[in-house]
Write a protein that holds these residues in place. Sequence first.
Motif, PDB file in Angstrom:
ATOM      1  N   TRP A 176       9.089   5.122  -8.100  1.00 48.70           N
ATOM      2  CA  TRP A 176       9.129   5.977  -9.103  1.00 48.70           C
ATOM      3  C   TRP A 176       8.581   5.434 -10.613  1.00 48.70           C
ATOM      4  N   VAL A 177       8.986   4.031 -10.697  1.00 45.26           N
ATOM      5  CA  VAL A 177       8.337   3.541 -11.814  1.00 45.26           C
ATOM      6  C   VAL A 177       6.834   3.300 -11.811  1.00 45.26           C
ATOM      7  N   PHE A 178       6.214   2.789 -10.587  1.00 40.85           N
ATOM      8  CA  PHE A 178       4.786   2.838 -10.554  1.00 40.85           C
ATOM      9  C   PHE A 178       4.170   4.418 -10.738  1.00 40.85           C
TER      10      PHE A 178
ATOM     11  N   MET B 215      10.517  12.339  -5.819  1.00 44.96           N
ATOM     12  CA  MET B 215      11.258  11.112  -5.462  1.00 44.96           C
ATOM     13  C   MET B 215      12.514  11.032  -4.922  1.00 44.96           C
ATOM     14  N   VAL B 216      13.397  12.049  -5.549  1.00 43.95           N
ATOM     15  CA  VAL B 216      14.719  12.183  -5.238  1.00 43.95           C
ATOM     16  C   VAL B 216      15.022  12.608  -3.904  1.00 43.95           C
TER      17      VAL B 216
ATOM     18  N   ARG C 216     -16.823   4.561 -13.845  1.00 42.19           N
ATOM     19  CA  ARG C 216     -17.047   5.065 -15.267  1.00 42.19           C
ATOM     20  C   ARG C 216     -15.765   5.995 -15.730  1.00 42.19           C
ATOM     21  N   ASP C 217     -15.612   7.060 -14.977  1.00 42.18           N
ATOM     22  CA  ASP C 217     -14.840   8.100 -15.304  1.00 42.18           C
ATOM     23  C   ASP C 217     -13.520   8.053 -14.923  1.00 42.18           C
ATOM     24  N   ALA C 218     -13.062   6.899 -13.994  1.00 39.37           N
ATOM     25  CA  ALA C 218     -11.775   6.555 -13.363  1.00 39.37           C
ATOM     26  C   ALA C 218     -10.518   6.331 -14.037  1.00 39.37           C
ATOM     27  N   THR C 219      -9.782   7.056 -14.043  1.00 40.41           N
ATOM     28  CA  THR C 219      -8.482   6.902 -14.728  1.00 40.41           C
ATOM     29  C   THR C 219      -7.610   5.751 -13.789  1.00 40.41           C
ATOM     30  N   LEU C 220      -6.222   5.801 -14.405  1.00 36.91           N
ATOM     31  CA  LEU C 220      -5.584   4.719 -13.657  1.00 36.91           C
ATOM     32  C   LEU C 220      -5.091   5.356 -12.315  1.00 36.91           C
TER      33      LEU C 220
ATOM     34  N   GLY D  77       0.739  -1.283   0.122  1.00 38.13           N
ATOM     35  CA  GLY D  77       0.076   0.010  -0.043  1.00 38.13           C
ATOM     36  C   GLY D  77       0.805   1.306  -0.182  1.00 38.13           C
ATOM     37  N   GLY D  78       1.904   1.105   0.762  1.00 39.66           N
ATOM     38  CA  GLY D  78       2.777   2.518   0.871  1.00 39.66           C
ATOM     39  C   GLY D  78       3.248   2.846  -0.545  1.00 39.66           C
ATOM     40  N   PHE D  79       4.036   1.584  -1.200  1.00 42.18           N
ATOM     41  CA  PHE D  79       4.486   1.931  -2.549  1.00 42.18           C
ATOM     42  C   PHE D  79       3.547   2.513  -3.470  1.00 42.18           C
ATOM     43  N   LEU D  80       2.303   1.867  -3.479  1.00 42.94           N
ATOM     44  CA  LEU D  80       1.237   2.324  -4.319  1.00 42.94           C
ATOM     45  C   LEU D  80       0.880   3.630  -3.861  1.00 42.94           C
ATOM     46  N   ILE D  81       0.626   4.126  -2.640  1.00 45.62           N
ATOM     47  CA  ILE D  81       0.262   5.458  -2.271  1.00 45.62           C
ATOM     48  C   ILE D  81       1.268   6.358  -2.972  1.00 45.62           C
ATOM     49  N   LEU D  82       2.464   6.003  -2.636  1.00 50.75           N
ATOM     50  CA  LEU D  82       3.578   7.045  -2.556  1.00 50.75           C
ATOM     51  C   LEU D  82       3.852   7.230  -4.262  1.00 50.75           C
TER      52      LEU D  82
END
Length: 469
Positions: A359-361, A161-162, A385-389, A104-109
Amino acid sequence: MSARRTSIHGSWSSRLAFVLAATGSAVGLGNIWKFPYIAGEHGGGAFVLVYLVCIAIIGIPIMMAEVMLGRRGRQSPINTMRTLAQEAGADPRWSWLGWAGVAGGFLILSYYSVIAGWALAYVFRAGSGMFTGVTADGVASIFNALVTDPERLLAWHTIFMVMTMIVVARGVRSGLEQAVRYMVPALFVILILLNGYALAEGSYDLGLRFLFDADFSKIDANGILIAMGHAFFTLSLGMGAIMVYGSYLPEHASIARTSITISVLDTLVALLAGMAIFPIVFANGLEPGAGPGLIFQTLPIAFGHMTGGALFGTLFFVLLVFAAWTSAISLIEPAVAWLVENRGMTRVHASVLAGVVTWVFGLLTVFSFNLWADFKPMAWLEVFRDATLFDLLDYLTANIMLPLGGLFIALFAAWVMKRDDSLEELDMGDGPAYRLWRFLVRYVTPVAVLIVFLNVTGLVDFGHLLGAG
Ligand code: PHE
């Protein structure tokens, strides 16, 4: 026994240092960027009320539980959960809870960093006087020029990120402790100043009525889930950030008192932000449901029209960057602590590795605002319906992963861990306060989270109970 573990990562120099760090984690983009725009999208008052109730009866007790588990386990959330499960004679697979938090931390960040990049970009836009005398259309086109340019977003995301990796690499004391001391008070001052502008020039009545008049016909089951998810998000709960900070907390610091202080400060910042933004929205004929760009399309109007606006505007976005920075470091700290403990890495190596993965995510979010803006992978479901990634990542993490994480933390703290152990670690005596806490985490939190989940899936409809249509 063995409550007297020590952390190999060191510890905060004092209780105050912990309060500052945890407040730094809690106060972030969630308060200033996200809270106003999701409140705007979900009709205002009723949403705000649900959010406040969730902070009080779910957020504060879960924060106490997380700090308590962290301080007792004294390791990364993954290893803390394993150790404490063994101590309680339970299944060591409780460590999976730590893994879910790391994910979760990776995805949120990954998306947090992109939005923090917007704030970085706005420091320079405000500083160069770009907002002076700007109209609502003008700010909208400044914002669109930024987000539709993938290269610029990528550059700002990379810089942020840096910055995050550098602070995380420096470690608990030298790196994480310092930033918050001046930032939170300064943020308060500037938000109050913005409220002054909103009062003088905005539609303050309309703004306040929008935020505080609870009309339950304006919120649906999904809105309730989002309000609850935001209570977790804004307090940094459900993924181990507060747990890992708790693992650096000295003995004999009152967990209850600190948790309440942090939660109150965090809530005040969010409400002040909302109270500054909505009067500007209504005075300028803007859309409260404008989405993620809301603060970037409203506050510049205020800065563009007040005396000293270029200076205050710059300062505001600098503070917003700091607020995001002190939250970002807590989002990867659980992963970094684990890499140091189990893979024998130095903090520098661990931070670089975690940073590169994040960074890649982040590219998924960068492209959600331009190249892939029309890619709506779950459009077949009405809510998405309108949700992007980017929208989906945010939804998955804040509204599903964090509340689920919080649910399991509650179950562990109140059902698996021995009562004597939590009693000892919370160190507040076996009086009404402890019993109230235990009642809340034992029954109220799990039941509330489950009901809200079931409500969204349509299996239970408590909207009627609240008088909604
Ligand atoms: N609480 C942070 C904010 O409001 C975000 C965050 C969520 C940080 C989860 C850590 C863990 O911006």
